[in-house]
Design an enzyme around this catalytic site. Structure first.
Site, mmCIF file in Angstrom:
data_model
loop_
_atom_site.group_PDB
_atom_site.id
_atom_site.type_symbol
_atom_site.label_atom_id
_atom_site.label_comp_id
_atom_site.label_asym_id
_atom_site.label_seq_id
_atom_site.Cartn_x
_atom_site.Cartn_y
_atom_site.Cartn_z
ATOM 1 N N CYS A 32 0.960 -1.203 -0.083
ATOM 2 C CA CYS A 32 -0.027 -0.036 0.065
ATOM 3 C C CYS A 32 0.946 1.385 -0.017
ATOM 4 O O CYS A 32 0.302 2.355 0.378
ATOM 5 C CB CYS A 32 -0.916 -0.207 1.317
ATOM 6 S SG CYS A 32 0.096 -0.088 2.745
ATOM 7 N N VAL A 235 -1.613 9.834 22.384
ATOM 8 C CA VAL A 235 -1.100 10.703 21.533
ATOM 9 C C VAL A 235 -0.809 9.792 20.077
ATOM 10 O O VAL A 235 0.050 8.991 20.240
ATOM 11 C CB VAL A 235 0.232 11.461 22.079
ATOM 12 C CG1 VAL A 235 0.652 12.515 21.059
ATOM 13 C CG2 VAL A 235 -0.267 12.167 23.409
ATOM 14 N N ILE A 242 -0.249 2.464 17.446
ATOM 15 C CA ILE A 242 -1.559 2.828 17.819
ATOM 16 C C ILE A 242 -2.515 2.333 16.779
ATOM 17 O O ILE A 242 -3.709 1.644 16.712
ATOM 18 C CB ILE A 242 -1.792 4.128 17.817
ATOM 19 C CG1 ILE A 242 -1.363 4.663 18.993
ATOM 20 C CG2 ILE A 242 -3.552 4.479 17.914
ATOM 21 C CD1 ILE A 242 -2.192 5.310 20.105
ATOM 22 N N ARG A 876 2.460 -24.869 -3.787
ATOM 23 C CA ARG A 876 3.368 -25.087 -4.794
ATOM 24 C C ARG A 876 4.381 -26.214 -4.404
ATOM 25 O O ARG A 876 5.043 -26.289 -3.316
ATOM 26 C CB ARG A 876 4.375 -23.783 -4.934
ATOM 27 C CG ARG A 876 5.098 -23.575 -5.999
ATOM 28 C CD ARG A 876 5.870 -22.123 -6.138
ATOM 29 N NE ARG A 876 6.389 -22.157 -7.437
ATOM 30 C CZ ARG A 876 6.703 -20.748 -7.738
ATOM 31 N NH1 ARG A 876 6.796 -19.924 -6.642
ATOM 32 N NH2 ARG A 876 7.110 -20.491 -8.793
ATOM 33 N N PHE A 878 3.285 -29.309 -4.031
ATOM 34 C CA PHE A 878 2.234 -30.399 -3.812
ATOM 35 C C PHE A 878 2.852 -31.474 -2.944
ATOM 36 O O PHE A 878 2.560 -32.697 -3.700
ATOM 37 C CB PHE A 878 1.591 -30.572 -5.052
ATOM 38 C CG PHE A 878 0.012 -30.940 -4.816
ATOM 39 C CD1 PHE A 878 -1.035 -30.091 -4.476
ATOM 40 C CD2 PHE A 878 -0.264 -32.516 -5.428
ATOM 41 C CE1 PHE A 878 -2.229 -30.677 -4.370
ATOM 42 C CE2 PHE A 878 -1.581 -32.719 -5.109
ATOM 43 C CZ PHE A 878 -2.598 -31.814 -4.906
ATOM 44 N N GLU A 1227 6.566 -25.410 -10.208
ATOM 45 C CA GLU A 1227 6.745 -25.995 -8.791
ATOM 46 C C GLU A 1227 8.131 -26.507 -8.496
ATOM 47 O O GLU A 1227 8.603 -26.319 -7.334
ATOM 48 C CB GLU A 1227 5.909 -27.385 -8.686
ATOM 49 C CG GLU A 1227 4.225 -26.965 -8.659
ATOM 50 C CD GLU A 1227 3.507 -28.112 -8.384
ATOM 51 O OE1 GLU A 1227 3.681 -29.523 -9.324
ATOM 52 O OE2 GLU A 1227 2.641 -28.361 -7.600
HETATM 53 C C1 LIG Z 1 5.520 -3.316 10.323
HETATM 54 C C2 LIG Z 1 6.358 -2.846 11.478
HETATM 55 C C3 LIG Z 1 7.324 -3.244 11.650
HETATM 56 C C4 LIG Z 1 8.197 -2.670 13.126
HETATM 57 N N1 LIG Z 1 9.520 -3.255 13.277
HETATM 58 C C5 LIG Z 1 10.148 -2.726 14.274
HETATM 59 C C6 LIG Z 1 11.363 -3.155 14.495
HETATM 60 O O1 LIG Z 1 11.796 -4.115 14.108
HETATM 61 N N2 LIG Z 1 12.183 -2.676 15.840
HETATM 62 C C7 LIG Z 1 11.273 -1.581 16.553
HETATM 63 O O2 LIG Z 1 11.884 -1.332 17.516
HETATM 64 N N3 LIG Z 1 9.843 -1.206 16.291
HETATM 65 C C8 LIG Z 1 9.561 -1.703 15.226
HETATM 66 N N4 LIG Z 1 8.116 -1.128 14.823
HETATM 67 C C9 LIG Z 1 7.583 -0.435 15.936
HETATM 68 C C10 LIG Z 1 7.627 1.078 15.541
HETATM 69 O O3 LIG Z 1 9.025 1.283 15.780
HETATM 70 C C11 LIG Z 1 6.865 1.733 16.623
HETATM 71 O O4 LIG Z 1 5.543 1.243 16.368
HETATM 72 C C12 LIG Z 1 7.113 3.319 16.320
HETATM 73 O O5 LIG Z 1 8.157 3.624 16.730
HETATM 74 C C13 LIG Z 1 5.976 3.707 17.221
HETATM 75 O O6 LIG Z 1 6.016 5.352 17.102
HETATM 76 P P1 LIG Z 1 4.679 6.229 16.513
HETATM 77 O O7 LIG Z 1 5.079 7.418 16.271
HETATM 78 O O8 LIG Z 1 4.129 5.371 15.376
HETATM 79 O O9 LIG Z 1 3.753 5.716 17.735
HETATM 80 P P2 LIG Z 1 2.185 5.917 17.951
HETATM 81 O O10 LIG Z 1 1.569 4.700 17.277
HETATM 82 O O11 LIG Z 1 1.304 7.159 17.290
HETATM 83 O O12 LIG Z 1 2.096 5.642 19.365
HETATM 84 C C14 LIG Z 1 2.528 4.767 20.167
HETATM 85 C C15 LIG Z 1 2.535 5.142 21.531
HETATM 86 O O13 LIG Z 1 3.305 6.240 22.027
HETATM 87 C C16 LIG Z 1 2.650 7.429 22.686
HETATM 88 N N5 LIG Z 1 3.272 8.464 22.337
HETATM 89 C C17 LIG Z 1 3.725 8.782 21.304
HETATM 90 N N6 LIG Z 1 4.272 9.909 21.123
HETATM 91 C C18 LIG Z 1 4.109 10.314 22.251
HETATM 92 C C19 LIG Z 1 4.333 11.641 23.074
HETATM 93 N N7 LIG Z 1 5.303 12.546 22.477
HETATM 94 N N8 LIG Z 1 4.041 11.816 24.349
HETATM 95 C C20 LIG Z 1 3.251 10.968 24.886
HETATM 96 N N9 LIG Z 1 2.991 9.718 24.330
HETATM 97 C C21 LIG Z 1 3.549 9.439 23.066
HETATM 98 C C22 LIG Z 1 1.157 6.879 22.174
HETATM 99 O O14 LIG Z 1 0.078 7.614 22.843
HETATM 100 C C23 LIG Z 1 1.039 5.486 21.974
HETATM 101 O O15 LIG Z 1 0.642 5.031 23.249
HETATM 102 C C24 LIG Z 1 7.575 -1.819 13.750
HETATM 103 C C25 LIG Z 1 6.333 -1.267 13.345
HETATM 104 C C26 LIG Z 1 5.691 -1.997 12.332
HETATM 105 C C27 LIG Z 1 4.266 -1.567 12.239
HETATM 106 S S1 FES Z 2 -1.301 -3.484 3.471
HETATM 107 FE FE1 FES Z 2 0.530 -4.325 4.009
HETATM 108 S S2 FES Z 2 1.750 -2.491 4.683
HETATM 109 FE FE2 FES Z 2 -0.300 -1.474 4.164
#
Ligand SMILES: Cc1cc2nc3c(=O)[nH]c(=O)nc-3n(C[C@H](O)[C@H](O)[C@H](O)COP(=O)(O)OP(=O)(O)OC[C@H]3O[C@@H](n4cnc5c(N)ncnc54)[C@H](O)[C@@H]3O)c2cc1C
Ligand code: FES
Ligand code: FES
Length: 1295
Positions: A32, A235, A242, A876, A878, A1227
């Site tokens: 996506c 946040v 989240i 694949r 089988f 296969e």
């Molecule tokens: C496919 C995938 C792969 C990933 N792989 C890894 C990996 O290999 N290693 C790894 O370490 N992480 C990994 N992550 C996790 C990713 O690093 C964290 O989800 C990310 O860092 C969270 O940051 P965000 O800004 O998206 O947080 P959000 O999802 O926006 O928030 C996360 C939490 O933090 C709180 N928060 C955020 N900022 C603040 C603030 N300033 N003050 C108060 N509360 C706050 C929010 O309220 C919430 O509870 C992965 C995530 C995904 C989806």
């Molecule tokens: S649908 Fe897989 S990363 Fe968005």
């Protein structure tokens, strides 16, 4: 304009264009990917970055510009060079991942028009492809690199002519993909950032929906006020944590980037993205003295492997810390670095808190007060005598959560090796971050030497507590990693102290291998066949341009029609239980819900017999697995149906027995009938005369298809005569039509299935899609409205299941020279709760058990275990990859026991006579297999490299290499003869254009392209004048499934026959009017009864049928042969491995299209890498599949492809049995990846030999990092002994 229902909805569901694909909904696949552009007022520049649309809430994009794949080019106007090159380089097979790949590359070029290979690798690290094996994608994109940049791939790149490469590969590569006439990259043509978005006023925004409220604060003061008003509201920043658990009540989101610098270190704004953090760390490392940036270097080490680029662009450092997830990597490093957090609330102002274990009060919980927000993180500079390291080990080398991560820092008294302070933090060994404080304390004041090391390991063992039933399982492995990581740290520091002339103990040179970081140079090079070889042309996939522009339609891209509904399945939560009651009342009362379906709603048959075993559409009285469909909710929208399905209450009464594993099924003697046996010679007698007898077993785990497009369809009632149309993702539309007819009680002639293309299938869209279709059709008939069904990734994995796990128990009799005289193998497969295709799969395993070996006395028994798991199905190969793998294990173990090189034992036992008979008495010639084998060993330089590996292993204690080669004989076609037929309908219109319809399904393998090539050759018209629209049961009835590597054989022959028939009709007229054009011939040729359209059915070639009673029969049309050689390197301390090089020689007969065939070989091989080394399904003790998305289940990513990956097509190969002497190829290549497994086994054996351990040891497939590490037994694994079976409740089971 957003409706209330869309407030929380991600961008993916809003764009309503076909190019942005749903692959997982959780940021884990990259399908996506879109580009977001924002104006950075502070620096007066526009930022362009990729995001995963599925995690990007639409509300957070206020003021941003979003570019999807449609925005950069189209077939109707002009392609963008990125789209053109991925298509022309054959980097798009099923095409479902292609728009995401295009957008990642496009965004990179927007930021850097002359990227390096490393830039490309980084940009594509978050995009998965299940079809291609990645090589052709890289080939297409690397053409954007400057020549100087393209060659910065590390040593031995054959492209820059250095030694160690493959001479001539560039020449060969150019044959598959011509750079002539490709569009140049012209950045001036790029879309401009809308100027009005630069002027937008930053005000507070509030979005109010029926279930949630989103508020965007205008500034920090506003944020603090809001946090006081709504203390429980999270946040939302990047939304990557989240977003996964969205749908909470109040959400606040912050949209500013803060990044400031202060003198005592770097202070990062909490909302700084991980990409910006990485850039900032890189800048600091570049610009400052190395001594001060040791901590930053450690952080960079972690950031390089953390998630994919899109996630790093969205995720923030604050979010990573405050998600309080011990699997997230940053906390252990930041805590080790003694970072400080600045937090603030309206009431109490700012306070500083130390980032340590006390910050985390539980999984997902922190000590921050509800009204506080995190402002920034201060990351101090390193001190002069301070050393820092970060470690992580994950299931996959990159783009995977760590299993254990660690941050370690030691400070020495200046000029000495005396420890002044020590910080060690671990993530992944408990629900929160763990500081091993006692260990650190006891080591302070000690000298950095062997005594300290021994004590540290002992103390760590005592302090790291991990119960045997701990969440996440892998307990011994995780414990071992804690000490292994420390050992690495110890070695690293020791070396640095030595470099500073501090008097420390001497380090054996071979120990330094513990420190080498596994570098991963990107040098994906193809050695395709040269143009002199007499083969077909490497034509581009017929739909590649449409796939690259996002115009290609998959079933879920069909726009919703008036009144369309959505159906969502209700599945069992119990493994074996009686259904007492199903209560949908609450669901039915929910907004938008139209109806609920269960067994009683089926107008025809709910229960049908499949190979004499019953299968139910909806479970009626009993459930026999978690995930079995009990009912379905039909609602106005996807979201309403999903929510309502969760509200259907099912009451169960648990039943016994309940078991899941093969071992348990054997104990319960729970097997499906019939059981199969194949035998040649006199096995028992032969055992009496052999020198040695060995009895052993090997377990092979299952595999999830993980096609990028999940299963689904649209059922449209036509309103007249009960007619129904289905737009369905099926590999076997005739079967889908049949099952829908049985379910509805209507004739097949009223049901029309349309299949345009599939976003990958791999055998997974043959059977289960028919049940889903029947349910959706029932919903359509009941409501009288069109109904759409799209399985979410988690449900797809749960409901549709995948490749069978196998257990092979064997007794083998051999002589001391390695000749195998007798083998008796019993194969057990875990079939799950219904038979499905398990019997045919078991038969194929048995039919392949001899591989290329003439074992005179051979017996195979096959038992399909009936367990309480979802029913396993076709995948694949089988059963071939499992049947062959057990035999290769036998060969490998015999070699080990005889003390001979495995390749020698393989050679001794190979079929060699010109005319040989398989163990089921099918005549064949092994000549081409032997040619593949010899050529493969030769091209791979096997013997020289074996010596080099031995040399490497003696000089490296903690890194070991292994090499392995296997031959392959693989049967093509269905062993049930009636499936071996193809059909085609060819229409020639008056304007000269041609429409071909056939019974095959286009799922990426290029069957349409090959059909066009064939039609073009016979009709002598260009391919551009011939069109294939779809597969339709109305045009070509009763077609066989596109499977068994037989699609092109069957369909190709039918297309050829049909075209020849038409040409025969035209011939007299053509001969009379030789000067006419094609169109004139066609227009004028209208004798009555000779229309320019013909349908043919073709069933040619040898008859296939197996007589199981007598163990004989021609089971296959012919055999495809191949050989493969792979080399790997393992890290004995972590179990990490890297695939160094693979050489494949494959016999595809006379290839119809080398580009497509090589694509199938590479793609199949990489899928095999997943099967044998990475992909691990985990089930709970209650039989619940826990690995239900790309976050838990890892398919190979770009980092898993061997940097040297050479595929050669066997020259001068022939095949009299198939179209134009070609061979089926879908296969067979999967099994060739077993070479990686056996090379790993060789490497582990080398490690064990050095420790005086036997080199015969059990290793199950997949050879995961955990299994590799635990097989390399040493002092660290001894500290984490396995608990006794029965004394604890394991977290997961091997089924
Ligand atoms: C496919 C995938 C792969 C990933 N792989 C890894 C990996 O290999 N290693 C790894 O370490 N992480 C990994 N992550 C996790 C990713 O690093 C964290 O989800 C990310 O860092 C969270 O940051 P965000 O800004 O998206 O947080 P959000 O999802 O926006 O928030 C996360 C939490 O933090 C709180 N928060 C955020 N900022 C603040 C603030 N300033 N003050 C108060 N509360 C706050 C929010 O309220 C919430 O509870 C992965 C995530 C995904 C989806
Ligand atoms: S649908 Fe897989 S990363 Fe968005
Ligand atoms: S082409 Fe990449 S997933 Fe099919």
């Amino acid at each position: 304009m957003l409706s209330q229902n869309h407030l929380h909805v991600s961008l993916l569901y809003i764009v309503l264009l076909t190019g942005t694909k749903y692959g997982c909904g959780g940021g884990g696949c990259g399908a996506c990917t879109v580009m977001v552009s924002k104006y950075d007022q502070l620096n007066n520049r526009v930022l362009h970055y990729t995001v995963n649309a599925c995690l990007q809430p639409i509300c957070t994009l206020h003021g941003a510009a979003v570019v999807t794949v449609e925005g950069i080019g189209s077939t109707k106007t002009k392609l963008h060079p990125v789209q053109e090159r991925i298509a022309k380089a054959h980097g798009s097979q099923c095409g479902f991942c292609t728009p995401g790949m295009v957008m990642s590359m496009y965004t990179l070029l927007r930021n850097k028009p002359h990227p390096t290979m490393e830039d490309i690798r980084e940009a594509l690290g978050g995009n998965l492809c299940r079809c291609t094996g990645y090589r052709p994608i890289i080939d297409g994109f690397k053409t954007f690199c400057d020549v100087s940049n393209a060659s910065e791939n590390g040593e031995g790149c054959c492209q820059n002519g250095e030694s160690g490469g493959n001479p001539g590969c560039r020449e060969n590569e150019m044959e598959l993909f011509h750079m002539d006439n490709v569009l140049p990259l012209d950045p001036s043509q790029d879309l401009i950032f809308p100027p009005e978005l630069m002027k937008r006023a930053c005000g507070s925004l509030c979005f109010q929906g029926d279930r949630l409220k989103l508020i965007s604060p205008v500034d920090l003061t506003n944020l603090l006020e809001l946090k006081t008003e709504y203390p429980e509201a999270p946040v939302v920043v990047g939304n990557t944590t989240i977003g996964i658990n969205l749908l909470l009540c109040h959400l606040l989101f912050v949209i500013y980037l803060l990044c400031v610098h202060v003198h005592a270190g770097v202070s990062m704004g909490a909302v700084c993205t991980l990409s910006s953090l990485k850039e900032e760390m890189e800048r600091a490392v570049r610009e400052m003295e190395a001594e001060r940036t040791r901590g930053y270097q450690a952080l960079l080490q972690t950031l390089q492997c953390l998630a994919g680029k899109q996630i790093r662009n969205m995720a923030t450092i604050g979010g990573n810390i405050l998600s309080a997830n011990p699997k997230y990597d940053l906390n252990s490093v930041l805590a080790a670095l003694d970072c400080t957090l600045q937090v603030m609330s309206k009431e109490n102002g700012t306070r500083a808190i130390t980032l340590n274990e006390e910050l985390f009060t539980g999984f997902g919980k922190t000590a921050l007060r509800p009204d506080e927000v995190l402002l920034s993180i201060d990351i101090p500079y390193s001190k002069p005598w301070e050393f820092v390291s970060a470690f992580r080990q994950a299931q996959r080398r990159e783009f995977a959560f760590s299993i254990v991560n660690a941050g370690m820092k030691v400070l020495f008294r200046e000029g000495t090796n005396i420890v002044e302070s020590l910080n060690i933090y671990y993530g992944g060994v408990g629900p929160t971050l763990v500081k091993v404080g006692r260990t650190c304390q006891k080591l302070v004041g000690r000298s950095w030497g062997e005594d300290l090391l021994a004590d540290a390991c002992r103390l760590l063992e005592e302090e790291v507590e991990l119960s045997d039933s701990a969440h996440g399982g892998k307990v011994e492995y995780r414990k071992t990693l804690t000490t292994s990581f420390f050992f690495k740290f110890y070695m690293q520091v020791l070396q640095e102290l030595r470099e500073r002339d501090v008097n420390v103990c001497l380090l054996p040179l071979e120990y330094l291998s513990a420190l080498n970081v596994c570098l991963f140079p990107l040098q994906l090079v193809s050695n395709a066949q040269s143009s002199q070889d007499p083969v077909g042309h490497p034509m581009m996939h017929q739909a590649a341009f449409h796939q690259a522009t996002g115009e290609a339609q998959y079933y879920d891209d069909i726009p919703a029609v008036q009144g369309e509904l959505f159906v969502f399945m209700v599945t069992s939560t119990r493994a074996h239980a009686k259904i007492i009651n199903i209560d949908p009342s609450e669901a039915l009362g929910m907004t938008g819900v139209v109806t609920f379906l269960s067994a009683g709603d089926v107008p025809g048959q709910n229960r049908r017999m499949l190979f004499n075993n019953p299968e139910e559409l909806f479970a009626e009285e009993e459930v026999s697995c978690v995930g079995q469909i009990i009912g379905a909710v039909v609602a106005e929208s996807r979201e309403q149906a999903r929510r309502a399905a969760q509200m259907v209450k099912v009451t169960y009464q648990d039943l016994l027995p309940v078991f899941f594993t093969i071992e348990e099924a054997i104990q319960h003697q729970s097997f499906f009938d019939p059981k199969r046996k194949l035998e040649r010679g006199d096995v028992d007698k032969a055992f009496e005369t052999v020198d040695q007898i060995l009895e052993d077993e090997i377990y092979l785990g299952g595999q999830e298809h993980f096609y990028m497009e999940t299963q689904g369809l649209i059922a449209v009632p036509k309103g007249e005569n009960g007619e129904l149309e289905l737009f369905v993702a099926s590999q076997h539309s005739a079967y889908t039509q049949e099952v829908v007819g049985i379910t509805l009680g209507i004739d097949s002639n009223k049901i029309t299935c349309h299949v345009r293309r599939l976003g990958g299938a791999f055998g997974g869209k043959v059977m289960k899609i028919a049940s889903l279709s029947a349910i959706t059709a029932t919903a359509a008939v009941k409501t009288g409205r069109p109904v759409r069904c799209v399985l979410e990734r988690g449900d797809d994995m749960l409901i549709t299941s995948g490749r069978h796990p196998f257990l092979g128990k064997y007794k083998v009799g051999y002589n001391n020279d390695g000749t195998i005289m007798a083998a008796d193998i019993t194969y057990y497969s875990n079939g799950g709760c219904t038979l499905n295709e398990s019997l045919a799969i078991m038969e194929k395993a048995l039919l392949h058990m001899d591989n290329g070996y003439k074992i005179p006395n051979l017996r195979g028994r096959g038992l399909v275990c009936k367990t309480y798991l979802p029913s396993y199905t076709a995948f694949r190969g089988f059963g071939g990859p499992q049947g062959l793998m057990v035999m290769e294990s036998v060969l490998h173990e015999v070699a080990v026991k005889c003390g001979l090189p495995p390749q020698k034992v393989r050679e001794i036992n190979m079929y060699r006579e010109e005319e040989c008979y398989t163990h089921h008495k099918q005549l064949f010639s092994p000549r081409d297999m032997l040619r593949c084998w010899d050529e493969c060993l030769d091209k791979a330089g096997y013997h020289d490299r074996l010596q080099a590996i031995q040399q490497f292993n003696t000089s490296n204690r903690w890194k070991k290499r292994g090499i392995s080669a296997v031959p392959m004989k693989f049967g093509v076609g269905f062993s049930k003869g009636f499936f071996n037929q193809g059909a085609a309908l060819v229409n020639i219109y008056k304007d000269g254009s041609v429409l071909v319809a056939h019974g095959g399904t286009e799922m990426g393998q290029g069957i349409n392209t090959k059909a066009l090539q064939i039609a073009s050759r016979i009709l002598k018209v260009p391919m551009s004048s011939i069109h294939i629209k779809e597969t339709c049961t109305g045009n070509v009835p009763n077609a066989a499934p596109s499977a068994a590597s037989f699609g092109t054989d069957a369909v190709g022959m039918a297309v050829k026959d049909a075209c020849e028939k038409l040409m025969r009709r035209l011939k007299p007229f053509m001969e009379n009017h030789p000067k006419y054009t094609w169109q004139q011939w066609v227009i004028n040729q209208h004798p009555p009864g000779y229309p320019n359209a013909v349908t043919v059915w073709v069933s040619r070639g040898p008859h296939t049928d197996m007589d199981w009673e007598n163990s004989e029969g021609p089971a296959y049309y012919y055999f495809t042969f191949g050989a493969c050689c792979s080399e790997v390197e393992i890290d004995c301390l972590t179990g990490d491995h890297k695939n160094l090089r693979t050489d494949i020689v494959m016999d595809v007969g006379r290839s119809l299209n080398p580009a497509l065939d090589i694509g199938q070989i590479e793609g199949g091989f990489v899928q095999g890498i997943g099967l044998y080394t990475i992909e691990e399904l985990q089930f709970s003790l209650e039989g619940v599949l826990m690995t239900r998305g790309p976050s838990q289940y890892k398919i190979p990513a770009l980092c898993d492809v061997p940097p040297q990956f050479n595929v050669h097509l066997l020259a001068n190969a022939q095949n009299p049995h198939a179209i134009y002497r070609s061979k089926g190829i879908g296969e067979p290549p999967v099994f060739l990846a077993s070479t990686i497994f056996f090379a790993i086994k060789e490497a582990v054996a080398a490690a064990r030999r050095e420790r005086g351990l036997g080199d015969s040891f059990p290793l199950s497939s997949p050879a995961t990092a955990e299994r590799i590490r635990m097989a390399c037994e040493d002092q660290f694994t001894e500290m984490a002994p396995s608990p006794k079976k029965g004394t604890f409740k394991p977290w997961s089971i091997n089924i």
